[in-house]
Write a protein that holds these residues in place. Structure first.
Motif, PDB file in Angstrom:
ATOM      1  N   TYR A 128      -0.393 -13.950  37.361  1.00 38.29           N
ATOM      2  CA  TYR A 128      -1.337 -13.477  38.437  1.00 38.29           C
ATOM      3  C   TYR A 128      -1.947 -12.209  38.113  1.00 38.29           C
ATOM      4  O   TYR A 128      -1.296 -11.390  37.780  1.00 38.29           O
ATOM      5  N   ILE A 129      -3.286 -12.350  38.362  1.00 35.30           N
ATOM      6  CA  ILE A 129      -4.131 -10.780  37.970  1.00 35.30           C
ATOM      7  C   ILE A 129      -4.951 -10.833  39.427  1.00 35.30           C
ATOM      8  O   ILE A 129      -5.525 -11.800  39.719  1.00 35.30           O
ATOM      9  N   LYS A 130      -5.147  -9.650  39.617  1.00 36.52           N
ATOM     10  CA  LYS A 130      -6.116  -9.593  40.951  1.00 36.52           C
ATOM     11  C   LYS A 130      -6.458  -7.940  41.053  1.00 36.52           C
ATOM     12  O   LYS A 130      -5.704  -7.037  40.646  1.00 36.52           O
ATOM     13  N   GLN A 131      -7.786  -7.845  41.504  1.00 37.72           N
ATOM     14  CA  GLN A 131      -8.349  -6.556  41.864  1.00 37.72           C
ATOM     15  C   GLN A 131      -7.882  -5.999  42.962  1.00 37.72           C
ATOM     16  O   GLN A 131      -7.912  -6.743  44.061  1.00 37.72           O
ATOM     17  N   ILE A 132      -7.501  -4.963  43.197  1.00 35.26           N
ATOM     18  CA  ILE A 132      -6.985  -4.228  44.527  1.00 35.26           C
ATOM     19  C   ILE A 132      -8.066  -3.736  45.217  1.00 35.26           C
ATOM     20  O   ILE A 132      -8.849  -3.124  44.586  1.00 35.26           O
ATOM     21  N   ALA A 133      -8.462  -4.147  46.222  1.00 32.59           N
ATOM     22  CA  ALA A 133      -9.473  -3.810  47.150  1.00 32.59           C
ATOM     23  C   ALA A 133      -9.165  -2.636  48.051  1.00 32.59           C
ATOM     24  O   ALA A 133      -7.989  -2.295  48.283  1.00 32.59           O
ATOM     25  N   GLY A 134     -10.216  -1.642  48.032  1.00 29.47           N
ATOM     26  CA  GLY A 134      -9.985  -0.401  48.724  1.00 29.47           C
ATOM     27  C   GLY A 134      -9.604   0.680  47.876  1.00 29.47           C
ATOM     28  O   GLY A 134      -9.437   1.752  48.596  1.00 29.47           O
ATOM     29  N   TRP A 135      -9.300   0.463  46.650  1.00 28.01           N
ATOM     30  CA  TRP A 135      -8.699   1.525  45.854  1.00 28.01           C
ATOM     31  C   TRP A 135      -9.398   2.949  45.627  1.00 28.01           C
ATOM     32  O   TRP A 135      -9.198   4.099  45.775  1.00 28.01           O
ATOM     33  N   GLU A 136     -10.610   2.216  44.998  1.00 27.80           N
ATOM     34  CA  GLU A 136     -11.637   3.389  44.645  1.00 27.80           C
ATOM     35  C   GLU A 136     -12.147   4.554  45.607  1.00 27.80           C
ATOM     36  O   GLU A 136     -11.733   5.441  45.578  1.00 27.80           O
ATOM     37  N   PRO A 137     -12.391   3.921  47.067  1.00 25.63           N
ATOM     38  CA  PRO A 137     -12.722   4.681  48.004  1.00 25.63           C
ATOM     39  C   PRO A 137     -11.570   5.978  48.404  1.00 25.63           C
ATOM     40  O   PRO A 137     -11.551   7.091  48.471  1.00 25.63           O
ATOM     41  N   THR A 146      -4.616   6.296  53.055  1.00 21.46           N
ATOM     42  CA  THR A 146      -5.128   4.861  52.692  1.00 21.46           C
ATOM     43  C   THR A 146      -4.401   4.308  51.307  1.00 21.46           C
ATOM     44  O   THR A 146      -4.324   3.206  51.092  1.00 21.46           O
ATOM     45  N   VAL A 147      -4.256   5.367  50.430  1.00 27.56           N
ATOM     46  CA  VAL A 147      -3.383   4.725  48.985  1.00 27.56           C
ATOM     47  C   VAL A 147      -2.062   4.132  49.504  1.00 27.56           C
ATOM     48  O   VAL A 147      -1.887   2.885  49.084  1.00 27.56           O
ATOM     49  N   TRP A 151      -1.181   0.080  48.893  1.00 29.20           N
ATOM     50  CA  TRP A 151       0.252  -0.341  48.289  1.00 29.20           C
ATOM     51  C   TRP A 151       0.858  -1.025  49.043  1.00 29.20           C
ATOM     52  O   TRP A 151       1.413  -2.000  48.571  1.00 29.20           O
ATOM     53  N   CYS A 152       0.945  -0.955  50.261  1.00 27.60           N
ATOM     54  CA  CYS A 152       1.727  -1.687  51.309  1.00 27.60           C
ATOM     55  C   CYS A 152       1.097  -3.109  51.364  1.00 27.60           C
ATOM     56  O   CYS A 152       1.749  -4.098  51.604  1.00 27.60           O
TER      57      CYS A 152
END
Length: 165
Positions: A128-137, A146-147, A151-152
């Motif tokens: 399973y592999i996925k890009q975390i949404a909202g991380w960069e901002p 927000t970080v 994670w939650c």
């Protein structure tokens, strides 16, 4: 439910770990335990993880993937828990271990654009592999709240996929 976080001392978890623990314990109802290692420490800590008996293991940047069994399999494959491996950068030191057989209980989450697609094509057997949404901002703004929430969100997603409550 017990979450064991394996991280290096003086890593991102030093900055955001206390807030993540608070949000996970209050918002999700999880107990969060940290197993911190000195940078560069290669000591085998799989037995430490087993003693802590996690329901979910959370690691960053493939920390501990170099630990293998006598038959050269990943030691993480022997753990009886779901695993979240956060990949916070590209070209990680232990990336070569992704070529090995991986447990179906492993969930990989990437933070950098295009990294999930690269890993999926380079290692097509990743469970399973996925890009975390909202991380960069969140990181650009150094927004600790927000970080911790991102994670939650990842934690909740894995819990839902695995029917853990």
């Amino acid at each position: 439910m017990r979450i064991v976080v394996v991280a290096e001392k003086q890593s991102i978890f030093d900055t955001y770990g206390a807030l993540f623990r608070e949000r996970a314990e209050q918002g999700i109802g999880c107990e969060v335990v940290y197993l911190l290692r000195e940078k560069g420490n290669r000591k085998n800590f799989i037995e430490d993880i087993k003693r802590l008996a996690p329901d979910i293991l959370l690691t960053t940047n493939l920390l501990g993937f170099e630990q293998c069994t006598l038959t050269d399999n990943l030691a993480y494959n022997l753990l009886n828990c779901k695993q979240i491996h956060l990949l916070l950068a590209k070209n990680l030191q232990n990336e070569e271990y992704l070529q090995k057989q991986l447990s179906i209980a492993m969930f990989f989450y990437c933070t950098e654009d295009g990294h999930a697609e690269y890993l999926e094509s380079a290692y097509p057997h990743l469970p399973y592999i996925k890009q975390i949404a909202g991380w960069e901002p969140a990181m650009k703004e150094h927004n600790m709240e927000t970080v911790a929430q991102v994670w939650c969100t990842v934690l909740r997603e894995v819990m839902e996929k695995c029917h853990l409550h």
